[in-house]
Each structure stands twice: as C-alpha cells, then as structure tokens.
Design a protein around this motif. Structure first.
Motif, PDB file in Angstrom:
ATOM      1  N   TRP A 138       3.124   0.001 -12.925  1.00 21.40           N
ATOM      2  CA  TRP A 138       3.003  -0.597 -11.591  1.00 21.40           C
ATOM      3  C   TRP A 138       4.184  -1.472 -11.203  1.00 21.40           C
ATOM      4  N   GLY A 139       5.162  -1.685 -12.095  1.00 20.34           N
ATOM      5  CA  GLY A 139       6.293  -2.559 -11.784  1.00 20.34           C
ATOM      6  C   GLY A 139       5.949  -4.007 -12.092  1.00 20.34           C
ATOM      7  N   SER A 140       7.004  -4.837 -12.234  1.00 21.52           N
ATOM      8  CA  SER A 140       6.747  -6.212 -12.678  1.00 21.52           C
ATOM      9  C   SER A 140       6.819  -7.238 -11.552  1.00 21.52           C
ATOM     10  N   GLU A 141       7.015  -6.785 -10.314  1.00 18.05           N
ATOM     11  CA  GLU A 141       7.089  -7.751  -9.219  1.00 18.05           C
ATOM     12  C   GLU A 141       5.709  -8.359  -8.927  1.00 18.05           C
ATOM     13  N   ILE A 142       5.707  -9.511  -8.271  1.00 22.13           N
ATOM     14  CA  ILE A 142       4.432 -10.151  -7.928  1.00 22.13           C
ATOM     15  C   ILE A 142       3.735  -9.325  -6.855  1.00 22.13           C
ATOM     16  N   LYS A 143       2.462  -9.043  -7.093  1.00 23.49           N
ATOM     17  CA  LYS A 143       1.708  -8.249  -6.122  1.00 23.49           C
ATOM     18  C   LYS A 143       0.703  -9.140  -5.405  1.00 23.49           C
ATOM     19  N   ILE A 144       0.620  -8.962  -4.113  1.00 26.21           N
ATOM     20  CA  ILE A 144      -0.299  -9.798  -3.346  1.00 26.21           C
ATOM     21  C   ILE A 144      -1.659  -9.131  -3.304  1.00 26.21           C
ATOM     22  N   LEU A 145      -2.646  -9.867  -3.779  1.00 23.59           N
ATOM     23  CA  LEU A 145      -3.989  -9.309  -3.882  1.00 23.59           C
ATOM     24  C   LEU A 145      -4.804  -9.718  -2.662  1.00 23.59           C
ATOM     25  N   ASP A 146      -5.278  -8.735  -1.933  1.00 20.01           N
ATOM     26  CA  ASP A 146      -6.063  -9.040  -0.742  1.00 20.01           C
ATOM     27  C   ASP A 146      -7.309  -8.165  -0.722  1.00 20.01           C
ATOM     28  N   VAL A 147      -8.387  -8.734  -1.251  1.00 25.24           N
ATOM     29  CA  VAL A 147      -9.657  -7.996  -1.211  1.00 25.24           C
ATOM     30  C   VAL A 147     -10.645  -8.721  -0.287  1.00 25.24           C
ATOM     31  N   GLY A 148     -10.087  -9.533   0.591  1.00 24.25           N
ATOM     32  CA  GLY A 148     -10.911 -10.182   1.610  1.00 24.25           C
ATOM     33  C   GLY A 148     -11.605 -11.462   1.156  1.00 24.25           C
ATOM     34  N   ILE A 149     -11.195 -12.008   0.014  1.00 17.24           N
ATOM     35  CA  ILE A 149     -11.820 -13.260  -0.427  1.00 17.24           C
ATOM     36  C   ILE A 149     -11.143 -14.428   0.287  1.00 17.24           C
ATOM     37  N   MET A 245     -10.159 -12.901  -9.255  1.00 18.68           N
ATOM     38  CA  MET A 245     -10.347 -14.308  -8.870  1.00 18.68           C
ATOM     39  C   MET A 245      -9.087 -15.140  -9.149  1.00 18.68           C
ATOM     40  N   TRP A 246      -8.490 -14.940 -10.315  1.00 19.65           N
ATOM     41  CA  TRP A 246      -7.265 -15.698 -10.641  1.00 19.65           C
ATOM     42  C   TRP A 246      -6.076 -15.162  -9.862  1.00 19.65           C
ATOM     43  N   GLY A 247      -6.034 -13.839  -9.699  1.00 19.04           N
ATOM     44  CA  GLY A 247      -4.908 -13.216  -8.989  1.00 19.04           C
ATOM     45  C   GLY A 247      -4.878 -13.596  -7.517  1.00 19.04           C
ATOM     46  N   ALA A 248      -6.049 -13.902  -6.955  1.00 18.11           N
ATOM     47  CA  ALA A 248      -6.091 -14.308  -5.545  1.00 18.11           C
ATOM     48  C   ALA A 248      -5.378 -15.647  -5.352  1.00 18.11           C
ATOM     49  N   LYS A 249      -5.281 -16.445  -6.406  1.00 18.26           N
ATOM     50  CA  LYS A 249      -4.626 -17.755  -6.298  1.00 18.26           C
ATOM     51  C   LYS A 249      -3.112 -17.654  -6.391  1.00 18.26           C
ATOM     52  N   SER A 250      -2.648 -16.815  -7.314  1.00 17.99           N
ATOM     53  CA  SER A 250      -1.219 -16.851  -7.634  1.00 17.99           C
ATOM     54  C   SER A 250      -0.510 -15.533  -7.392  1.00 17.99           C
ATOM     55  N   GLY A 251      -1.232 -14.533  -6.890  1.00 12.78           N
ATOM     56  CA  GLY A 251      -0.649 -13.201  -6.845  1.00 12.78           C
ATOM     57  C   GLY A 251      -0.814 -12.573  -8.221  1.00 12.78           C
ATOM     58  N   VAL A 252      -0.741 -11.261  -8.274  1.00 11.53           N
ATOM     59  CA  VAL A 252      -0.908 -10.584  -9.559  1.00 11.53           C
ATOM     60  C   VAL A 252       0.454 -10.477 -10.222  1.00 11.53           C
ATOM     61  N   GLN A 253       0.594 -11.120 -11.346  1.00  8.19           N
ATOM     62  CA  GLN A 253       1.866 -11.166 -12.060  1.00  8.19           C
ATOM     63  C   GLN A 253       1.589 -11.407 -13.541  1.00  8.19           C
ATOM     64  N   PHE A 254       2.644 -11.318 -14.327  1.00  7.87           N
ATOM     65  CA  PHE A 254       2.504 -11.392 -15.778  1.00  7.87           C
ATOM     66  C   PHE A 254       1.696 -12.607 -16.233  1.00  7.87           C
ATOM     67  N   SER A 255       1.909 -13.743 -15.582  1.00  5.01           N
ATOM     68  CA  SER A 255       1.264 -14.989 -16.021  1.00  5.01           C
ATOM     69  C   SER A 255      -0.252 -14.895 -16.026  1.00  5.01           C
ATOM     70  N   LEU A 256      -0.784 -13.917 -15.311  1.00  3.69           N
ATOM     71  CA  LEU A 256      -2.236 -13.734 -15.288  1.00  3.69           C
ATOM     72  C   LEU A 256      -2.772 -13.501 -16.701  1.00  3.69           C
ATOM     73  N   SER A 257      -1.942 -12.884 -17.543  1.00  7.96           N
ATOM     74  CA  SER A 257      -2.398 -12.621 -18.912  1.00  7.96           C
ATOM     75  C   SER A 257      -2.569 -13.913 -19.707  1.00  7.96           C
ATOM     76  N   LEU A 258      -1.922 -14.976 -19.239  1.00  7.96           N
ATOM     77  CA  LEU A 258      -1.999 -16.251 -19.965  1.00  7.96           C
ATOM     78  C   LEU A 258      -3.293 -17.007 -19.691  1.00  7.96           C
ATOM     79  N   ILE A 259      -4.120 -16.499 -18.769  1.00 15.80           N
ATOM     80  CA  ILE A 259      -5.385 -17.196 -18.493  1.00 15.80           C
ATOM     81  C   ILE A 259      -6.284 -17.169 -19.724  1.00 15.80           C
ATOM     82  N   ALA A 260      -5.976 -16.244 -20.665  1.00 16.04           N
ATOM     83  CA  ALA A 260      -6.746 -16.215 -21.914  1.00 16.04           C
ATOM     84  C   ALA A 260      -6.661 -17.559 -22.633  1.00 16.04           C
ATOM     85  N   LEU A 261      -5.525 -18.259 -22.435  1.00 22.25           N
ATOM     86  CA  LEU A 261      -5.352 -19.567 -23.088  1.00 22.25           C
ATOM     87  C   LEU A 261      -6.416 -20.556 -22.627  1.00 22.25           C
ATOM     88  N   LYS A 262      -6.872 -20.392 -21.374  1.00 26.69           N
ATOM     89  CA  LYS A 262      -7.897 -21.298 -20.853  1.00 26.69           C
ATOM     90  C   LYS A 262      -9.280 -20.946 -21.402  1.00 26.69           C
TER      91      LYS A 262
END
Lengths: 333, 433
Positions: A138-149, A245-262
């Motif tokens: 899918w490429g590594s650029e930030i993707k904007i997530l818009d599912v109407g939330i 839910m997390w991607g809606a805050k920051s866009g979908v990007q690599f850092s999303l994988s780090l939410i496991a730390l939380k």
C-alpha cells in the motif's frame, strides 16, 4: 462547583476514554493468548495492516502498484473508484480472514507443540514481515482515514456543563472528544459480542474448551487448526477496529503499529487471559496516567504517561503476578 | 565440496556487494543517510528523493559537477542513531565528501568522528545549534538556519502580528521530549525575559500518538500562542488535537520539522491556517523543476515516482542538494581540480555565498534566503520565513520574506555553548583572522 474540581472530573473522564482506546488494542492480544498461549507480537502491526488495507480498498488504490510499475514499466496507481466505508470494511474483513488462514497454514501449523517462546519469536518475524509487506502493498505515505467518524470536542457537552462553575470563573465546559465517545460505544459492543459469541455459540464454546485445555479439546474432536484460524480472524477484526479508531486521530502510518506499546501495561495489569481484564486494565491505566500527569506531572516536568503506565502495571505485578483477572498458574513439582 | 560451494557463493555475494557499493574512482561521492523504513519513513523518503534527484539532474543535464559525476551512496538509518553511525563508518572510506546525517541524534554522534576524519557535516536546520561557531566546529556546518534561529523566528512572528508588543502574552511550547525537542527552550526563555511573555513547557513523549493530557492542559490554560517542536506522528496528532479543542490555527506555529503536508493533511480542513517556519520555498513554480521533469522524472531516473516533487520535504532535500553542489563547485574552483577531497569540500562550504544571482542561475530564483558562510560563522545569518497552510488548495503559502532572527540573544548562547564544548574536548579556537 470549583473549576479545579471540574477539571479533575474532565481528566478522569478523558482518562477513561483513553483507557478504552488502549483496551481495544489489548483485546486482540488477549484473544490470541487465551486460545493458543501465544503472545502475538504482531498485534500492533496487524492493526496497521488492517487500517492500511481499509484505506487502500476504500480509495481504490492498486495494491503493489510501485512494484508492478517498476517491473512492467506501467503507471497505474488507482482503480478509479471510491467505495463506501461499509463495503471497504467488509472487504477488509475478508482480507483479514485470508490473513488468518495464511498465518495458520504457513506458520502455526508447523509449530504445533513447540515452546511458547518459539511461537512468540515466530510472531516477531511475522510482525517485521508484515511491516515490509504492508509498505510494499500500500506504500508508506500517510493515508487519511475517513469512515465518517466525527472528531473534536462535543459542543453539546460543553454548553450543558459550562454553567457548572461559578460565573466569571475560568471554565469553558467539559471537553470530551466525539471520537473517544464512539470508541467507547464500539468497545462496549465489541465486548458484548465477544462474550455472547463465546458463551452461546458452538464455535465459541469450542474456543473456550481449547483455551481451558488443548489436549482435552482435541480428544473430543475439536480441530485446533480451525480454532486458530477463527481466533486469528477475530483478532484481525479487533485489530481493524483499533486501527480505525487510532488511525482516525493521526492518519494511517507506520506509527500505528506502536500502539501495541500502550497495550502492554494494560495486559500486565488486567491479565493476559481475561477480556474483562483488558477493559478494566485499560480503564485503570487510562485514568491513572492522566490523573498522575494532571496532579504530579507539572511538579516533575511532565511527560509522565508512558513510564507511569508501566510503573502502575509493575506495582500490580508485585501483588498479583497473574494480573487482576488472569488465571493463576500453579505448577507442581 | 558443500563447504566449498558455500564459500564460493559467499565470495560471489561479497564481491557483488562491493561492486555495487564502491563508486568509480573519479566520481564525487555524496553519502545519503536516509530513512525509508520505520516510524519516520514518511518524512525521510521525500527528503532523500529530493537530494538524490538534484544530483541526478546535475549529472544528466550538466554532465556532473565540473565534469565529474556525482554519486549518491545511500545508507538506511531508520532514523536510528546507532545505525546512522554504522552507515557513516561503512561509507566514509569510499570517498565521502560531505554527510547530511538527517537526524539530530546522529549528528551529535558524528561531530567528533567526522572532525577527526576530516569530513565535513552539513546539518541543515537541525543538529547541534552551536556548531554555527566555525572557530570551534571547523568541520560542522548548519547553514542557512538552526533551531535557535527558528525559536526566534516564531517569536518575531508573534511580535509582528501584535505590533511589536507581546508583553503579558502566554506562549506554550509543545515539544518532543528529546534532545531535539528541548533545543529551543533556552532561547525561548531568554526571549521571554526580553519581551515579557510567559512560557509554559509541555513535553510529549515519543512517539506522541497520545496527547490528550497535553491538549487538555492547553485548553485549561488558554495560551495565546502554541509553538510546536515535534516530529513524525507527534505533529499529526498535535494538529488534530489542536483542531479538536478549537485552538485558533493562526496562533499555532510549528518549527520547519513540523510543517510538511504530511503533518496537516490528516486533520483535513480543520488544519487550515496552521503556520510553520521555513528556510526555503515550496511548490514547483521554479524553472529548475521543468529540467527535473525532462531529465529525471520523464527519463525514469527519479528516486521516487515523482509525486512528491514540490512538497516541503522533497524541496528541502532538493535544496540540500543544491547547496551541496554549489559548495562542491566552489571547492573545485578554489583548488583548481575537479577531483576534490573532503578537506577541499570543507573549504568550498566555508566560502559559500548564496545570492540572488546564484539561485537564479540554478533555476531557483528566490527559493531560499541569501546568505554567506565564513570561517567563524558556519550557520549564516539564520534567515527564515513563515508559511501558512491553505487547506482548500492543499498548499503552503509563504507569509513573509526571509527575515533575520534575534542574533543579539542567539549569538551569546552559541558562544557559551560552543565554548563549553571546546573546554570539554580540549579544542582550541581557530584563528579566523
């Protein structure tokens, strides 16, 4: 009421909401650990992959387009469609089912009866593979997530609560993000669905049987491989919800994988085998870290949340090593 | 026999690896410590592409620099300091002329190493700010602007929109809780004492995915201005949270590492009006981009697929390429040879003078500030501008010309910090005449 008291309430409310967001991630870990004893290191990357797939499908992005264009000299990037969110979510779910089948066929099947540490290491490999595979697909650029939330502070709540403090005081009403409210509703529905599924369906009962005793479950004809596919599918679905839910805050990007730390302190606190534990653990961590940051943070320079969550979890670990709701393991010599 | 086969295969792999990485002897070698993987890849890719594409353009259009081909030696750091140092060690022996570490952490580690090896470093808009003192840091350059210039530009902008008086105003700094994020604190504190504003420090831990506490604090304390010093996902979340609490975007100013399209697009229309500092222009409205399209993108020689051309970070990498090439040309001119060494490159960088004519000749008229580097000043005058995000058109607009920062506050800080470094490392200040 004094503004300070209202600010404290606001911090607690937002802590609870943040805790729900952590729980969404922790749930995926619990499901897989409960059914197979595997600590799935790849859960965060699964959330990222699911969210990337959702955005890619919704926007009509051609998967592996960079690779295809490089090999064949073409210049294709999009199919030219924009799918409704619900359709994209359904297709993503199908992808996550395929993913679960592949994980079972290519990894887990070959590791039956291996030590848990071997399975854990296999999921580390899976995580790194998926990081690269997701980028390639899918490429590594930030993707904007818009599912109407919707997102942003609730104006309704602010207007209703602004009068709670004395007139002229420095209070602007209670702030709660609409996205967090929706995440809470989704988490509640998710937990109810998972509970009903495991209590009242034949497959759910089989899952519980496998969780209780692999050998006994096998002896009554339950297919371990089928159960693993189902569990990884459900974990994939939970990962999708967390990713959205997390991607809606920051866009979908690599850092999303780090939410496991939380999710890790939540798991330590709530136990690795309890769905209610993941929820309660998340809430305790969420409120605890936010209150600590609010009260003590300014005195010690702030940015306390990351380490405080782990300290809180470790304190619990000292007194209840199995977590609040985890199964107590007694091994006789 | 099996062992023999393995040994033969290993030799083949090693040999092919060497063949791929060792440049032709006459090439001018420019290592690119890039990060195309990991949490910051989304920012690292356009910068690395811009840098590589400028070198490719010079090779394809001009036949190289003074007739010598420029070669990029790319090494993946993943924005990891340890990997960055490994990249330096593995490439420095291949004729490396200058390093762009593209990370403050890596820069700090490379300062003593590169100085000892005699290879210049250019940390453009990042790294150790006091490296601007060329008398102490003879191989380190951070022109055209550094972090402390950036902090001053943000305050200057506040002064400008408030008629020169910000006494009593409340300013909050939301910063990445790292050496990078803490860089502007001292300057902002000194400027607070000078201009009479109050400063609140709000740190955010890496990676910055969750910032609810920080923005609740901002909502409670209602600062007049928020300065953002973030990187990666921290920027996107901060801008989203600011929009959520309805903080006025025109009073929200990010440093140049918090001001790319990646940072504002996830917040959608709510990011409209957000401001960021910059030391170069954006977009493709410059003659050089026609050449880039013709010689590089259309020829299939671009580092990426061409869709990042004109974006903030691509243009920053492109600008870094331009400054590097101009310094290399100058080095060739000073020493009368095409085949320059790192020491000659350093001389070229120290003699660099970027004026309107030079930028126009390169097809980049007015693209960046005019500045001059010297023996004692490796940072230039620290000129910078403010740009603003227009969500409707999806583009940045420059709000101001490149203006000066408050060197009366910054220069003593540079002198103090560099003197401390010199004392710690027994470095004697150079005589710059």
């Amino acid at each position: 009421m004094s503004p300070q008291f209202l600010f404290t309430i606001e911090v607690i409310a937002n802590g609870l909401m943040a805790g729900v967001m952590y729980s969404l991630v922790a749930l995926g870990f619990v499901l897989i650990f409960k059914a197979s004893g595997i600590f799935n290191y790849a859960q965060g990357v699964m959330a990222l992959f699911a969210a990337m797939t959702l955005v890619g499908i919704q926007n009509g992005q051609v998967p592996f387009s960079h690779l295809i264009n490089a090999v064949f000299g073409t210049n294709i990037h999009h199919f030219g469609w924009n799918l409704p969110a619900i359709v994209a979510i359904l297709i993503t779910l199908v992808v996550m089912v395929l993913f679960a089948i592949l994980v079972e066929r290519l990894i887990l099947k070959h590791l039956v009866n291996q030590e848990p540490i071997i399975l854990f290491m296999a999921t580390i490999g899976l995580a790194y593979f998926m990081e690269g595979f997701g980028d390639l697909m899918w490429g590594s650029e930030i993707k904007i997530l818009d599912v109407g939330i919707p997102s942003g502070g609730s104006l309704w709540l602010e207007e209703k609560t602004i009068g709670w403090a004395a007139e002229g005081s420095n209070y602007y009403g209670m702030y709660i993000d609409k996205l967090d409210m929706i995440a809470t509703v989704v988490a509640i529905l998710l937990v109810i669905s998972l509970t009903l599924f495991s209590q009242y369906t034949k497959t759910g009962r089989a899952l519980r049987a496998v969780a209780d005793d692999h050998q006994a479950a096998l002896s009554v004809g339950i297919s371990l491989r089928k159960i693993w596919v189902i569990v990884w599918t459900i974990a994939g679905f939970v990962a999708l919800v967390a990713g959205v839910m997390w991607g809606a805050k920051s866009g979908v990007q690599f850092s999303l994988s780090l939410i496991a730390l939380k999710a890790l302190p939540v798991l330590i606190l709530g136990g690795f085998t309890s769905i209610p534990g993941a929820i309660i653990g998340g809430l305790i961590i969420g409120v605890g870290e936010k209150l600590f940051e609010f009260t003590i943070g300014p005195l010690i320079g702030g940015a306390t949340e990351n380490w405080f969550a782990y300290v809180l979890a470790l304190v619990f670990l000292v007194f209840r090593p199995q977590g609040l709701f985890g199964d107590k393991i007694i091994e006789r010599v | 026999m099996k062992k023999l086969k393995i040994a033969a295969l290993a030799s083949l792999v090693c040999a092919s690896g060497l063949l791929m990485s060792v440049p032709a002897t006459a090439d001018l070698v420019f290592p690119s410590l890039s990060y195309r993987t990991g949490p910051y890849a989304v920012n690292g890719i356009p910068y690395a592409d811009g840098y590589a594409d400028y070198m490719t353009l010079v090779n394809e259009r001009d036949g190289g620099i003074g007739g010598e081909k420029a070669q990029i030696l790319e090494c993946e750091t993943g924005y990891n300091t340890q990997k960055g140092v490994e990249c330096y060690e593995s490439t420095k022996g291949q004729g490396a002329l200058v390093y762009h570490p593209l990370s403050t952490g890596i820069t700090y580690q490379l300062i003593p190493k590169a100085t000892a090896d005699g290879i210049p470093i250019h940390s453009m808009g990042y790294g150790r700010t006091s490296a601007a003192n060329g008398k102490i840091f003879d191989h380190i350059f951070n022109y055209p602007a550094n972090y402390w210039n950036g902090a001053s530009h943000a305050v200057n902008h506040m002064l400008e929109v408030n008629g020169g008086d910000i006494k009593g105003k409340k300013v909050a700094l939301v910063y990445h809780n790292s050496a990078y994020g803490k860089e502007p604190i001292r300057t902002l504190e000194e400027l607070a004492a000078k201009h009479g504003y109050s400063l609140t420090l709000i740190p955010v831990d890496h990676p910055g995915q969750e910032q609810k506490s920080q923005w609740l604090q901002i909502r409670r304390e209602r600062p007049d201005y928020v300065v953002l010093w973030g990187w990666g996902v921290m920027n996107q979340v901060a801008i989203q949270e600011a929009a959520n609490i309805r903080f006025p975007m025109e009073n929200f100013i990010g440093v140049w590492w918090s001001g790319s399209e990646n940072d504002v697009k996830p917040a959608g229309p709510k990011a409209n009006g957000y401001k960021a500092l910059t030391f170069h222009d954006v977009g493709t409205n410059f003659p050089v981009f026609e050449d880039l399209q013709k010689y590089v993108v259309d020829a299939g020689k671009a580092a990426g697929n061409g869709d990042q051309v004109g974006t903030v970070l691509y243009n920053r990498g492109f600008y870094a390429g331009f400054l590097t090439v101009e310094a290399a040309k100058l080095a060739q001119e000073i020493h009368g040879t095409k085949d320059i060494t790192p020491a000659m490159m350093r001389d070229g960088m120290e003699a660099l003078k970027v004026d309107a004519d030079l930028m126009a000749a390169a097809g980049l008229p007015g693209f960046g500030p005019e500045f001059e580097v010297s023996c004692d000043n490796h940072g230039g005058p620290g000129l910078g501008a403010v740009q603003q995000w227009d969500a409707a058109s999806g583009s940045w607009k420059l709000l101001s010309d490149y203006a000066e920062s408050d060197m009366s506050v910054i220069q003593p800080l540079i002198d103090e910090d560099s003197a401390g470094f010199a004392a710690e490392n027994n470095i004697e200040a150079r005589n710059c005449g």
